[in-house]
Design an enzyme around this catalytic site. Sequence first.
Site, mmCIF file in Angstrom:
data_model
loop_
_atom_site.group_PDB
_atom_site.id
_atom_site.type_symbol
_atom_site.label_atom_id
_atom_site.label_comp_id
_atom_site.label_asym_id
_atom_site.label_seq_id
_atom_site.Cartn_x
_atom_site.Cartn_y
_atom_site.Cartn_z
ATOM 1 C CB SER A 161 41.730 44.097 31.669
ATOM 2 O OG SER A 161 41.523 45.458 31.338
ATOM 3 C CE1 TYR B 194 33.982 46.051 35.780
ATOM 4 C CE2 TYR B 194 33.902 47.090 33.619
ATOM 5 C CZ TYR B 194 34.035 45.961 34.394
ATOM 6 O OH TYR B 194 34.238 44.742 33.793
ATOM 7 C CE LYS C 95 37.374 44.967 35.275
ATOM 8 N NZ LYS C 95 37.883 43.775 35.972
#
Length: 482
Positions: free
Chosen positions: A257, A280, A284
């Site tokens: 992550s 992005y 995560k």
Amino acid sequence: MGVMVTKRCSPNPAPSPAPWESVAAHEQLFVLVTGAGSGIGLSTVQHLIDDFLSSRSLNSHLIAIPTTRSSRNSLATIRVLREYAIKAAQSSAALASRAGPDYKWQDAVARIHILSLIVDLCDLRAIKKLAYTLRYGTVSNPEGLDGEYLRNVRIPRLDSIVCNAAYGGWSGMSYPQAIRSLLFKGIIQTATWPEFKLALPTRILNERPSYNYPAKPLLGEVFSACVFGHYMLGHYLLPLLSRPSTNEAPGRIIWSSSVEAVRKVFDVNDIQCFTRPEAYESAKRLTDLLSLTYALPAARPYSSRFLTIDDDDEAAAKQVVKPKLYLTHPGVVASTLFPLPWFLFWAYKLALIICRWLGSPWHNVDGYRGAKAAVWVVLQDQEALDDVGGDRIKWGSSTDASLQVDVKKTEVEDWGWDGNPETADTVAADTVLGVLRKSVGRKIGTCDATAESIADFEEVGAQCWQQLEQLRAQWDDIIGED
């Protein structure tokens, strides 16, 4: 389905004897790392080599399987890692002291095997092909290598897969926003949770002819590279990650992550981030939600499907013990994932070093230190990992000002550090010392987790699992027709 695929493919060559077959199964460690041609992925394998040599028995073999997107990258990766293994074996004082006066570094190198495979995590057909080849066939390194070639070998199981590969999807940064953040929030907060990155519009893989996808369902590039490609790969590899006996430790799916995965970047009604610019960071946060809720009651009806082998007979034979999911992150490293001009890249790296000097626990700066958490989870004894609540915690790589590298529990908004409610008093009562204390490295403005926020986190996680299982079923039907 596995039988049909095997029959329709050309016959597999007969397996060749593998060098690790000379030792018992418990002396073999099979670890697959995605996106390992450079950056944190490559550093993960390097860190794994070091820690494996210093901690495992002198008879044990490491079979590292770094994936890249091309034969050329795989060849380069194998050569780099082989050279690294030689240097590691030559310089390992811990290994030499355990082996005694008869220690030969060549013997240690002979126990490190690099097998690099090729996969594009946006190509679901390639993912399925790789997984089925690993399950039912033999694999080989690309041609063009000297030394140990590893041709037509069988992979009997996987102990861990590290879901590291990612794509950022940024175009650059907003300099005015960066300066404003630096002035009002300070360098540590600015360099840990940057809000000045400029994201490209989410690219749709269905619109790219090279993938030959149908018009629906839509598949976003960042979502696929960071989450869904790994999701499909992990499911297809279940027969290698599952165990037929309770005497064996479960396989581990280790998600990578980010410290940037905060609540506000994610919308459960837009998990692929089609309408927002933070694909992005959203991916995560989705990774956090999936990993931390998979064993909770609300998510279990969906996550149990993901963790069940599709073939009933194979599931009955191999799934006495299902794999477990773990969550890690590399802290903040100077990575080329974010596009910067070369002269600003060095300034950025200097800023990270300054943050570490000022006491930040997250600014590891280089990928090798950033790989600490993932490698730690790979090598931990299962009982020890269970004792510390391993799959309920986001494990972060941490470095202090004296360059001491460690693994630190990471606060996740709404979830806290381990899925238990917190108060200012419980945070202050933390007995851990130095940068590993809960109060060190917190994002300004983060609220303590409550019973209500944890329940909401679980519910959102369950909705994410439900959506991904629906998407997996759709795409499995599509690529199954091929």
